[in-house]
Design an enzyme around this catalytic site. Structure first.
Site, PDB file in Angstrom:
ATOM      1  N   LEU A  47       0.823  -1.175  -0.078  1.00 23.89           N
ATOM      2  CA  LEU A  47      -0.151  -0.041   0.082  1.00 23.89           C
ATOM      3  C   LEU A  47       0.855   1.219   0.031  1.00 23.89           C
ATOM      4  O   LEU A  47       0.820   2.030   0.903  1.00 23.89           O
ATOM      5  CB  LEU A  47      -1.051   0.150   1.029  1.00 23.89           C
ATOM      6  CG  LEU A  47      -2.009  -1.008   1.165  1.00 23.89           C
ATOM      7  CD1 LEU A  47      -3.168  -1.038   2.359  1.00 23.89           C
ATOM      8  CD2 LEU A  47      -2.712  -1.264  -0.349  1.00 23.89           C
ATOM      9  N   THR A  78       7.697  -5.187 -18.607  1.00 23.14           N
ATOM     10  CA  THR A  78       7.229  -4.041 -19.585  1.00 23.14           C
ATOM     11  C   THR A  78       7.805  -4.117 -20.740  1.00 23.14           C
ATOM     12  O   THR A  78       9.024  -4.545 -20.823  1.00 23.14           O
ATOM     13  CB  THR A  78       7.287  -2.655 -18.585  1.00 23.14           C
ATOM     14  OG1 THR A  78       7.265  -1.811 -19.753  1.00 23.14           O
ATOM     15  CG2 THR A  78       8.756  -2.568 -18.260  1.00 23.14           C
ATOM     16  N   ASP A  79       7.228  -3.473 -21.855  1.00 21.96           N
ATOM     17  CA  ASP A  79       7.891  -3.345 -23.053  1.00 21.96           C
ATOM     18  C   ASP A  79       9.083  -2.322 -23.040  1.00 21.96           C
ATOM     19  O   ASP A  79       9.851  -2.064 -23.798  1.00 21.96           O
ATOM     20  CB  ASP A  79       7.063  -2.877 -24.223  1.00 21.96           C
ATOM     21  CG  ASP A  79       6.116  -1.472 -23.872  1.00 21.96           C
ATOM     22  OD1 ASP A  79       6.341  -0.997 -22.683  1.00 21.96           O
ATOM     23  OD2 ASP A  79       5.834  -0.897 -24.805  1.00 21.96           O
ATOM     24  N   GLU A  80       9.129  -1.606 -21.790  1.00 22.20           N
ATOM     25  CA  GLU A  80      10.012  -0.469 -21.877  1.00 22.20           C
ATOM     26  C   GLU A  80      11.590  -1.018 -21.724  1.00 22.20           C
ATOM     27  O   GLU A  80      12.233  -0.418 -21.767  1.00 22.20           O
ATOM     28  CB  GLU A  80       9.490   0.506 -20.726  1.00 22.20           C
ATOM     29  CG  GLU A  80       8.138   1.134 -20.844  1.00 22.20           C
ATOM     30  CD  GLU A  80       7.848   2.413 -20.088  1.00 22.20           C
ATOM     31  OE1 GLU A  80       8.741   3.010 -19.601  1.00 22.20           O
ATOM     32  OE2 GLU A  80       6.784   2.435 -19.664  1.00 22.20           O
ATOM     33  N   TYR A 138      13.502   3.540 -14.179  1.00 23.44           N
ATOM     34  CA  TYR A 138      12.359   2.458 -13.903  1.00 23.44           C
ATOM     35  C   TYR A 138      12.626   1.404 -14.942  1.00 23.44           C
ATOM     36  O   TYR A 138      12.657   0.122 -14.361  1.00 23.44           O
ATOM     37  CB  TYR A 138      11.004   3.087 -14.621  1.00 23.44           C
ATOM     38  CG  TYR A 138       9.844   2.302 -14.865  1.00 23.44           C
ATOM     39  CD1 TYR A 138       9.332   1.340 -13.773  1.00 23.44           C
ATOM     40  CD2 TYR A 138       9.350   2.012 -15.905  1.00 23.44           C
ATOM     41  CE1 TYR A 138       8.468   0.480 -14.106  1.00 23.44           C
ATOM     42  CE2 TYR A 138       8.531   1.129 -16.262  1.00 23.44           C
ATOM     43  CZ  TYR A 138       7.849   0.337 -15.271  1.00 23.44           C
ATOM     44  OH  TYR A 138       6.835  -0.491 -15.401  1.00 23.44           O
ATOM     45  N   LYS A 183      13.350  -2.579 -13.971  1.00 25.20           N
ATOM     46  CA  LYS A 183      12.250  -3.834 -14.515  1.00 25.20           C
ATOM     47  C   LYS A 183      13.156  -4.980 -15.155  1.00 25.20           C
ATOM     48  O   LYS A 183      13.100  -6.212 -15.019  1.00 25.20           O
ATOM     49  CB  LYS A 183      11.276  -3.366 -15.483  1.00 25.20           C
ATOM     50  CG  LYS A 183      10.261  -2.597 -14.573  1.00 25.20           C
ATOM     51  CD  LYS A 183       9.605  -3.254 -13.613  1.00 25.20           C
ATOM     52  CE  LYS A 183       8.559  -4.455 -14.176  1.00 25.20           C
ATOM     53  NZ  LYS A 183       7.899  -4.839 -13.050  1.00 25.20           N
TER      54      LYS A 183
END
Ligand code: NAD
Ligand code: TYD
Length: 332
Positions: A35, A123-125, A147, A151
């Site tokens: 959270l 992610t595609d990033e 980021y 990942k």
């Protein structure tokens, strides 16, 4: 099947929990979520009394709580992450902690427990930017933001666990997803809610950066399919192959809401801003998945949800988000 979903109080994780409980009768879900600012129990209000669902507040970096949460689970689906590129530029370290170290803690416990499947949501990033054509799963990774680098690090560990320990790891690389419960720091919900409030839409640079906008329902449906058909050690791109430049996305939002195009404001570009993302999705399509929404339909559906759910986003935008927004956009 008993699933541990981590980060299930965030955008995609909560949509995934809703979809799985709807589609599968004989299922149990444990949701482990720290959270953070992005985790919101309101995303799960409709199912919080479902006997098949339980929630544990905790950090994926905490081995003790992970052990408790994973106990008796057959499958792990790891959504938990720090996810916003702009925040990663200001504070890379928190991204490394959750997106790399946290993944290692989960992988270790999955190895100890012997889970049957571990889906690492990536992610595609991680591929970086591409001018023409699209990336396939075997292409070289070239992450360009803290980021995407974090990942990619999480993925690398997952692949290493597959090779070294035979861990049943599957990696997914989804494109920009949009829809219900997306935190309004991301472009589509930010532009939509700003337009509804008659505020400017801050477009980074020339706005000609291209993204493949996929409805979160399609993303989650692909993950549901992979629960049954995904093969350990494999990587799957998930995308609608439907590109839209940011400026067109902003114009579409304003037109849909009947707001003037003059609300578009070009602001200082994001450092290292990736120009275009595009992935080839032949592999997941051969398993029987296809997106239901094209980019425009997905954006229109997302707008509609934000129009109908002011009670969800207004408290966010008038709360802690306001300070972040003023700091972030004051600088531009
Ligand atoms: P989000 O930011 O909306 O939600 C992230 C969730 O993870 C929150 O509920 C947060 O509380 C929780 N979390 C963060 N750190 C944690 C920790 N240390 N321990 C436990 N919980 C923690 O993110 P999202 O957009 O739903 O993305 C989910 C996943 O999908 C991420 O792994 C992201 O990299 C990936 N992804 C997102 C997109 C997209 O367009 N949003 C596209 C492709 C892949
Ligand atoms: P975002 O939703 O942050 O996703 P990502 O950067 O992970 O693709 O941004 C989508 C696109 O919109 C991206 O090219 C950056 C751009 N953008 C803006 O132009 N203005 C904004 O205020 C934001 C948040 C993003």
């Amino acid at each position: 099947m008993k699933l541990l979903v981590t980060g299930g109080a965030g955008f995609i994780g909560s949509n995934f929990i809703h979809l799985i409980l709807e589609r599968r009768k004989d299922v149990e879900i444990v949701n482990l979520d720290k959270l953070t600012y992005a985790g919101n129990p309101a995303n799960l209000k409709a199912i919080e009394d479902d006997k098949r669902y339980s929630f544990i507040k905790g950090d994926i970096c905490d081995a003790e709580i992970v052990k408790q949460a994973m106990s008796g689970c057959d499958v792990v689906v790891n959504f938990a992450a720090e996810t916003h590129v702009d925040r990663s530029i200001d504070d890379p370290q928190s991204f490394l902690k959750t997106n790399i170290f946290g993944v290692q803690v989960l992988l270790d416990e999955a190895k100890n427990t012997g889970v049957e499947k571990f889906i690492q949501i990536s992610t595609d990033e991680v591929y970086g930017s591409i001018e023409r054509g699209s990336f396939s799963e075997g292409d070289r990774l070239s992450p360009r933001s803290p980021y995407s680098a974090s990942k990619a690090g999480g993925e690398m560990l997952a692949q290493a666990y597959f090779v070294t320990y035979n861990s049943p790891v599957i990696i997914t690389r989804g494109v920009n997803s949009i829809g219900p419960y997306q935190y309004p720091e991301k472009a589509v919900p930010l532009f939509t809610t700003n337009a509804m409030e008659d505020k400017e839409l801050p477009i980074y640079g020339d706005g000609l950066q291209v993204r493949d906008y996929m409805h979160v329902y399609d993303h989650c449906a692909a993950l549901d399919l992979l629960l049954d058909k995904g093969q350990a050690g494999e990587i799957y791109n998930i995308g609608a192959e439907n590109e839209l430049p940011n400026i067109e996305m902003a114009k579409l939002i304003l037109a849909e809401l009947g707001k003037p195009q003059s609300l578009i404001k070009h602001v200082t570009d994001r450092p290292g801003h990736d120009r275009r993302y595009a992935v080839d999705t032949a592999k997941i399509r051969t398993l029987g998945w296809a997106p239901k929404y094209n980019a425009k339909q997905a954006i229109k559906a997302a707008i509609q949800w934000f129009v109908e759910n002011r009670a969800w986003w207004e408290p966010i935008k008038s709360g802690a988000f306001r300070e972040y927004y003023e700091q972030m956009y004051g600088k531009r």
